[in-house]
Design a protein around this motif. Structure first.
Motif, PDB file in Angstrom:
ATOM      1  N   HIS A  56      -1.138  24.943  18.926  1.00 24.65           N
ATOM      2  CA  HIS A  56      -2.406  25.373  18.338  1.00 24.65           C
ATOM      3  C   HIS A  56      -2.610  26.854  18.612  1.00 24.65           C
ATOM      4  N   GLU A  57      -3.279  27.542  17.699  1.00 21.59           N
ATOM      5  CA  GLU A  57      -3.457  28.992  17.835  1.00 21.59           C
ATOM      6  C   GLU A  57      -4.175  29.361  19.131  1.00 21.59           C
ATOM      7  N   ASN A  58      -5.053  28.495  19.623  1.00 23.35           N
ATOM      8  CA  ASN A  58      -5.733  28.778  20.888  1.00 23.35           C
ATOM      9  C   ASN A  58      -4.722  28.838  22.042  1.00 23.35           C
ATOM     10  N   GLN A  93      -1.491  29.411  21.727  1.00 23.15           N
ATOM     11  CA  GLN A  93      -0.610  30.562  21.531  1.00 23.15           C
ATOM     12  C   GLN A  93      -1.265  31.843  22.030  1.00 23.15           C
ATOM     13  N   ALA A  94      -2.532  32.011  21.735  1.00 23.67           N
ATOM     14  CA  ALA A  94      -3.251  33.209  22.177  1.00 23.67           C
ATOM     15  C   ALA A  94      -3.350  33.257  23.705  1.00 23.67           C
TER      16      ALA A  94
END
Length: 199
Positions: free
Chosen positions: A56-58, A60-61
């Motif tokens: 999920h992008e969260n 990854q960030a």
């Protein structure tokens, strides 16, 4: 004497950030180390994880922020988005397996040279010249880059099976005497404390 099975991936930024701190801890306590390079993407798939690009992008960030912070903490430069990631980890892993069999060099320095090439030097660790340079810099015969490919492939596949059976699910993953588990370069201090408790 304690024994450490060290499950690692030559394309892992966390293995890079570990530097040679685990080796220093092992030497301090007289522990032996068995290096077990493996297919980290395969390990993720077998143990419920996802490759970084599929998270999920969260997540990854957060991973990028954490890598930046850990890089500053341990004092090692790190490119968050290296040019050659993910490189094919098999050739460098086979060379590491061959080097461990051959002996005569510094395996911790070899692992660090390979991971540094990817994460700090913008080099492709699937290329023979890069692997040969890392081997020679760590005191091994550079020709090991072409040595024992079949047996290296067999050990590489076996290391993945061993990791799953032993309870590993990421890298770096340190298992002491088959029972005590430490996941991540940020657990090396805990590994040190545990080994101290055994003496």
């Amino acid at each position: 004497m304690a024994h450490i099975d060290y499950y690692l991936a030559t394309i892992s930024p966390s293995v890079y950030l570990a530097g040679t701190r685990m080796e220093a801890v092992a030497a301090k306590h007289g522990a032996s180390v068995n290096y077990k390079p493996l297919d980290i993407m395969g390990l993720f798939g077998r143990t419920g994880g996802l490759p970084p690009g599929q998270r999920h992008e969260n997540r990854q960030a957060y991973r990028l922020q954490e890598l930046r912070r850990q890089s500053a903490k341990v004092g090692l430069p790190l490119n968050l988005k290296p040019m050659f990631f993910p490189a094919n980890p098999a050739p460098s892993s086979y060379a590491l397996i061959a080097a461990q069999r051959a002996g005569g060099g510094d395996l911790g320095a070899l692992v660090h040279a390979l991971t540094r090439a990817c994460w700090a030097q913008e080099r492709n660790i699937a290329e023979d010249d890069v692997i040969r340079e890392a081997l020679e810099g760590a005191g091994f015969d550079g020709n090991l880059v072409n040595s024992g490919m079949l047996s290296g492939a067999e050990d590489y596949a076996r290391n993945l099976e061993d990791a799953v059976a032993a309870g590993a699910f990421g890298a770096p993953f340190y298992i002491v005497d088959g029972t005590e588990h430490f996941w991540g370069q940020d657990r090396i201090e805990d590994l040190d404390t545990y080994l101290a408790s055994l003496s």
